[in-house]
Design an enzyme around this catalytic site. Sequence first.
Site, PDB file in Angstrom:
ATOM      1  N   ASP A   1      79.062  15.421  29.002  1.00 18.35           N
ATOM      2  CA  ASP A   1      78.261  14.980  30.160  1.00 18.35           C
ATOM      3  C   ASP A   1      78.007  13.477  30.042  1.00 18.35           C
ATOM      4  OD1 ASP A   1      76.987  15.343  32.586  1.00 18.35           O
ATOM      5  OD2 ASP A   1      75.100  15.996  31.731  1.00 18.35           O
TER       6      ASP A   1
ATOM      7  N   HIS B   1      76.890  23.057  31.570  1.00 13.29           N
ATOM      8  CA  HIS B   1      75.867  22.692  30.576  1.00 13.29           C
ATOM      9  C   HIS B   1      74.794  23.780  30.407  1.00 13.29           C
ATOM     10  CE1 HIS B   1      73.868  21.098  34.134  1.00 13.29           C
ATOM     11  NE2 HIS B   1      74.484  19.925  34.089  1.00 13.29           N
TER      12      HIS B   1
ATOM     13  N   HIS C   1      70.377  14.746  39.874  1.00 11.21           N
ATOM     14  CA  HIS C   1      71.198  14.604  41.076  1.00 11.21           C
ATOM     15  C   HIS C   1      70.338  14.173  42.269  1.00 11.21           C
ATOM     16  CE1 HIS C   1      75.028  16.852  39.774  1.00 11.21           C
ATOM     17  NE2 HIS C   1      74.295  16.618  38.688  1.00 11.21           N
TER      18      HIS C   1
END
Length: 389
Positions: free
Chosen positions: A269, A211, A138
Amino acid sequence: MKQQMRLHAQRLFDGQAYHCDQVLVIEGKKIIAIDEDTSQVDKVLSGLVAPGFVDLQVNGGGGVLFNALPTVESLKTIFAAHARYGTTGLMPTVITDDINTMNMAADAVAEGIRLGVPGIMGIHFEGPHISTVKKGAHSQQHIRPITEQEWALFNRQDLGKIIVTLAPEVVPEEQIKALVNLGVKVCIGHSNADGVTTNKAIECGATGFTHLFNAMSPIAAREPGVTGVALTSETTRCGLIVDGHHVDDVNIQLALKAKPKGGIFLVTDAMPPVGTDATEFEFFDRQVKVKAGRLISTTGELAGAAIDMASSVRYCHFNLGIAEDESIRLASQYPKDYLSGSPIQANPKVQLAPGMLANFIQLDEQLVVQSTWVNGNNVFSQETMAKEV
């Protein structure tokens, strides 16, 4: 009067048990009956008919990253890519980004739901209220506290289900409670919290973990971290990426043994390469390349996954030795239960029965998807694909 369609399933797994030579009677979006009269049918579905897969963490597919192009057309492309692999419902996921991107993504989801775009169940905001220490791939420049602009977004009533992944050490308990009161599903992820802080977030209403094992504080001898609390909490559920890269097989088995049945569900994902032959894509100010099945950012981190849900199910069954029916539930019933808020139950549910939506898939002996059906419509078929080639 709506036209009925009769589909002969040579083998049917209804989510609870296996049956032979069952005829699914479809009218509109729903299954209205299941009978054994195979004398007159519209189509024979060889192999195994099973509940469709539900994926609560989908960043992209079909060459599209939802953050980069948050439009209704992108949603259609992403869903079509995942439908090839048995996904009948998904949560488009917005990775940590600026508020304009979040709003555009929300508008696209709202419009997609209004137009009846198949498979769109809501939206998952993975960040931006996360830990910089556990940010993974991120972008740090977009990580921030919740502002009035985000609250306005989380208050929207036209987005279907909303999941927010956050780090409880950076989001105050009062705000977690406020999110829960809005009906938001709060997941703990991208977090370096200690066990005490994690447990307090659960007490405030957080119900999931994003996750499991990845981008969260690990278990230490005298500190359980986010991971330890996730594994021992009997009321929360954990998404798990099963692709042979994100989590070691032993840890996958540990999670399945530690959590009550139904406490783990599969997520992909997934990133843009799913459903394509692409070997690289642009990701914010970086590039991500596919290397031996891994998605590696130019800054070195794993950046999402290149796996689809059917491949995850096959990995569970053929690589990990998990029973076929349970492997399918990990991708169908359990994520659906999390989204609906159903409590974790010891006994499996019937998922395909009269009165239920006709969301199902056709699998061959190797659990490769042959066709996918959403709301009674055949949205993917290997036969059609082969003819087009």
